[in-house]
Design an enzyme around this catalytic site. Structure first.
Site, mmCIF file in Angstrom:
data_model
loop_
_atom_site.group_PDB
_atom_site.id
_atom_site.type_symbol
_atom_site.label_atom_id
_atom_site.label_comp_id
_atom_site.label_asym_id
_atom_site.label_seq_id
_atom_site.Cartn_x
_atom_site.Cartn_y
_atom_site.Cartn_z
ATOM 1 N N HIS A 54 44.079 -10.128 32.711
ATOM 2 C CA HIS A 54 44.805 -9.836 31.472
ATOM 3 C C HIS A 54 45.755 -10.935 31.019
ATOM 4 C CE1 HIS A 54 43.839 -5.649 30.327
ATOM 5 N NE2 HIS A 54 43.582 -5.481 31.612
ATOM 6 N N LYS B 293 55.659 -5.211 19.271
ATOM 7 C CA LYS B 293 55.031 -5.536 20.560
ATOM 8 C C LYS B 293 56.155 -5.836 21.540
ATOM 9 C CE LYS B 293 52.763 -8.738 18.342
ATOM 10 N NZ LYS B 293 51.381 -8.480 18.751
ATOM 11 N N ARG B 294 55.836 -6.020 22.804
ATOM 12 C CA ARG B 294 56.882 -6.391 23.752
ATOM 13 C C ARG B 294 57.566 -7.668 23.289
ATOM 14 N NH1 ARG B 294 57.594 -3.376 28.663
ATOM 15 N NH2 ARG B 294 59.103 -4.996 29.130
ATOM 16 N N LYS C 215 55.149 -14.418 22.431
ATOM 17 C CA LYS C 215 54.741 -13.655 21.246
ATOM 18 C C LYS C 215 55.480 -14.134 19.989
ATOM 19 C CE LYS C 215 53.470 -9.542 23.956
ATOM 20 N NZ LYS C 215 52.050 -9.375 23.676
ATOM 21 N N THR D 154 45.746 -5.679 21.245
ATOM 22 C CA THR D 154 45.025 -4.554 20.652
ATOM 23 C C THR D 154 45.814 -3.976 19.483
ATOM 24 O OG1 THR D 154 45.965 -3.130 22.382
ATOM 25 C CG2 THR D 154 43.707 -3.877 22.687
ATOM 26 N N LYS E 72 44.605 -2.322 15.709
ATOM 27 C CA LYS E 72 45.090 -1.059 15.122
ATOM 28 C C LYS E 72 45.566 -1.285 13.692
ATOM 29 C CE LYS E 72 46.353 0.234 19.769
ATOM 30 N NZ LYS E 72 47.360 -0.036 20.785
#
Length: 818
Positions: free
Chosen positions: A378, A569-570, A575, A677, A681
């Protein structure tokens, strides 16, 4: 403007739920009252809303139980190959509404509760999220369980029943504060304890090599108590099982402690054993090498493998006799999927069972293990890869360390034969990493002990073959696969966005809910004015509803006609929430400079949790809230720009925000996001994506057409080249005036007037130690955001692009095969 329909009113119109009408509303009301009066209220005269929720949940669960028993009975009769999905995280969210959707019960329950004078949405809001995951890895596991049940696969999810899930996040004076998530405090109506399947799990002790074989003795025992949760497929009468283990201390206290008055202490010591399932480690993409974490990882693996072997041996329903004594056919009947390296100990544990209990030869045991296990990687971030110190292993799991050493010896012998004299390759490929402290590389163990290794998006799978696991790929190229992640359309469209689900069903029928490939049929209607109008109307209704939610919870007046620009998101440097933040400041400065210009209004929302020990991530949250404080109170800016940090982002909040979003921010540095993911969505729910060519963004751009996403910035090759040549943040800072201004404002205390140096660590990191090269993509990102603003002023063209994106979700259910 007319008031938008509630979700309940929409659902009553939805053809995709038409089946629900056949349920007998009268029976549901009767069962509801039975549960309320006899199961819950008992000696109380007045029922609370929570009583009503439990009555409804138990009424719905009644419809599951018969299907659940029949499904499991069918598996025993047919004896199919079973899939075991081992994961330390299952981010399930709420269960009630998802169950009603999958059983086609929602309309009937809605009508029954209405006739009883209750509001079903209010009752649904009482349910606690099952937040047993951190982010994408745990949510992926939850989506897979839904998909496997909907496909009718004989599948089981195995994990830990954490007493406390991912922490609840409060924002206090702009800072993240963590609160314990006591999600079980009122009980959980969806789980069933199964004490008859309790299993012992051993720790510590020592290893004896005897003429009769190897024995692991003098161990400490913890009992694993299983709790089963039903996982219904979509309208196919299949109900699979998620089995979560809870740690219990055994009852046999050491009596010598009692003789010296240690009885109380002996009882209290039970807590030490039960701590194993107490709390979820709140780290996402960061490895924490604590003994308790290793205990958790072995606990779930040891209990699960005992269960797998038991089920394999007694394949006849209800049979207590052993019908299989030889485990050599295990790979024909069992597939074990390791969700990242957390359950990697399944490999040495299965070897231990085969060698020490079943008395197989090493060669035979190893063949069984490698044909049974498969591994999903992952992440490529080095700080996320698990490496356990040998000393810890020796103390906690001495027999497993012996087995790992022998696996490594045989593995290196093979590599030495293939590459004679290549000692550096042996060092790189060893399961044991040398250094000040010897460590076991768990990813290497997973690769060597599995028959298949997959990444979770094509670009990620290519990266692990080219860099992270290059040596292993050269030796065993046949092992390496790609399985792009997916999402379940039941929860992430039908349940959370019923209006859009109906609009799509009116055009292409309802079968797309089971088969997303059919979404590409929407392309026939891309120029259809009625579809364009209907999709825009659904989006606006969702925005109005979410605006009301924001005003209620955040006391901020939202312009529902503004673009809803969302990054949830985290919180992590890779990110790049900081890149988003720099765009906010740049936009703010532009509006201040030219207040009379025709700006595209934006409501920018950022949400996510920072790991409690991750200083930089917590400071990023503080920066976002500080910028929001200044922007939201600036009268010159007004409602043309609002900034909201969404507190306590979780599955249930995602179900509200995603259907209301116009723009989805997926802006990680190319080569760092394994898949994502959330991006899928948003795409399925009619948001456009601004993003880098990273993770599944690449495949999303291929499916929808790159011209229908806002793609910007460096590609993986560009990042690699910059790593070689060197990244100089100061060059960008000195060259780009808007970037310099934004950084100077952050550094000078413009957004923190009471503490000018509050963000000095962020400034220092961005200017001198930024691994993720925020400044290198700043210019391209700002220009791309300008294109977004321009297109948003043309609603028809915007919505046509949205239709291309929804139609491009035809592969988003995931292409997983086990």
């Amino acid at each position: 403007m007319p008031k938008p329909l509630t979700d309940q009113e929409k659902r009553k119109q939805i053809s995709v739920r038409g089946l629900a009408g056949v349920e007998n509303v009268s029976d549901l009301k009767t069962n509801f009252n039975r549960h309320l009066h006899f199961t819950l209220v008992k000696d109380r005269n007045v029922a609370t809303k929570r009583d009503y929720y439990f009555a409804l949940a138990n009424t719905v669960r009644d419809h599951l139980v018969g299907r659940w028993i029949r499904t499991q009975q069918h598996y025993y009769e047919k004896d199919p190959k079973r899939v075991y999905y081992l994961s330390l995280e299952f981010y399930m969210g709420r269960t009630l509404q998802n169950t009603m959707v999958n059983l086609a019960l929602e309309n009937a329950c809605d009508e029954a509760t209405y006739q009883l004078g209750l509001d079903m949405e209010e009752l649904q809001d009482i349910e606690e999220d099952a937040g047993l995951g951190n982010g994408g890895l745990g949510r992926l596991a939850a989506c897979f369980l839904d998909s496997m049940a909907s496909l009718g696969l004989a599948a089981y999810g195995y994990g830990i029943r954490y007493e406390f899930g991912i922490f609840n996040q409060k924002i206090v004076n702009g800072w993240q504060v963590e609160e314990a998530d006591d999600w079980l405090r009122y009980g959980n109506p969806w789980e069933k304890a199964r004490p008859e399947y309790m299993r012992p799990v051993h720790f510590y002790g020592r290893v004896e090599h005897t003429p009769d074989g190897v024995k692991w003795v003098d161990t400490q025992v913890v009992l694993a108590l299983p709790y089963d949760t039903p996982v219904p497929g979509y309208r196919n009468n299949v109900v699979n099982t998620m089995r979560l283990w809870s740690a219990k201390a055994p009852c046999d206290f050491n009596l010598k402690d009692f003789n010296v008055g240690g009885y109380i202490q002996a009882v209290l010591d039970r807590n030490l054993a039960e701590n194993i399932s107490r709390v979820l480690y709140p780290n996402d993409n960061f490895f924490e090498g604590k003994e308790l974490r290793l205990k958790q990882e072995y606990f779930v693996v040891a209990a699960t493998l005992q269960d797998i072997v038991r089920r394999f041996k007694s394949s006849k329903f209800g049979s207590t006799e052993v019908v299989r004594v030889d485990l050599s056919t295990l790979p024909d009947k069992v597939a074990i999927q390791l969700n990242d390296t957390h359950p990697a100990l399944a490999i040495p544990e299965l070897m231990r069972i085969l060698l020490d209990t079943e008395h197989q030869t090493w060669e035979k045991a190893w063949d069984i293990v490698t044909r049974t296990c498969a591994y999903t990687n992952h992440t490529v971030l080095p700080e996320a890869l698990e490496r356990w110190p040998i000393d810890l292993f020796q103390n906690l799991l001495p027999r497993h360390l012996e087995i790992i050493f022998e696996i490594n010896r045989r593995h290196l012998e093979r590599i030495a034969n293939l590459y004679p004299g290549d000692h550096d390759r042996l060092r790189r490929m060893s399961l044991v990493e040398e250094g000040d402290q010897k460590k076991i590389n768990m990813a290497h163990l997973c690769i060597v002990g599995s028959h298949a290794v997959n990444g979770v998006a094509r670009i990620h799978s290519d990266i692990i073959k080219a860099t992270l696991f290059k040596d292993f790929y050269e030796v065993d190229p046949h092992k390496f696969q790609n399985k792009t992640n997916g999402i379940t359309p039941r929860r992430w469209l039908v349940m959370c966005n019923p209006g859009l689900a109906e609009v799509i069903a009116e055009r292409i029928g309802e079968d797309y809910i089971r088969d997303l490939d059919q979404l590409k049929n929407l392309l026939e209607f891309v120029d259809d004015d009625s579809l364009i109008r209907d999709i825009a109307k659904v989006k606006q209704e969702n925005k109005l509803k979410f605006s009301a939610y924001l005003e209620e919870h955040y006391k901020v007046k939202i312009n529902p006609n503004s673009m809803f620009d969302v990054q949830v998101k985290r919180i992590h440097e890779y990110k790049r929430q900081l890149l988003n933040c720099l765009h906010i400041i740049t936009l703010y400065n532009r509006i201040k400079k030219e207040p009379n210009k025709n700006w595209t209004p934006r409501t920018i929302m950022i949400g996510g949790k920072a790991a409690p020990g991750y200083h930089t991530a917590k400071l990023i949250i503080r920066l976002i809230t500080a910028v929001g404080d200044i922007v939201n109170h600036d009268e010159v800016v007004g409602d043309r720009l609002k900034v909201i940090f969404l507190e306590n982002y979780k599955v249930t909040l995602a179900e509200k925000i995603i259907p209301a979003s116009d723009l989805s921010e997926q802006i990680s540095t190319a080569g760092t996001e394994a898949s994502g993911t959330g991006n899928m969505k948003f795409m399925l729910n009619g948001a456009l994506t601004i993003g880098t060519m990273d993770g599944a963004n690449v495949e999303m751009a291929e499916e929808a057409g790159e011209e229908n996403l806002f793609i910007f910035g460096m590609r993986v090759d560009d990042v690699d080249a910059m790593d070689k040549s060197g990244y100089d943040a100061m060059e960008y800072y000195n060259r780009i005036p808007e970037l310099k201004l934004a950084m100077d404002q952050i550094a000078g205390g413009y957004f923190s007037p009471d503490q000018h140096d509050l963000f000095k660590d962020i400034v220092n990191m961005l200017l001198h130690h930024d691994r993720f090269k925020v400044f290198a993509d700043y210019e391209a990102y700002i220009k791309c955001q300008d294109k977004v603003s321009a297109l948003y002023k043309n609603p028809k063209e915007w919505t046509k692009m949205v239709i291309h994106n929804i139609a491009g979700c035809d592969n988003m259910a995931g292409e997983y095969t086990l």
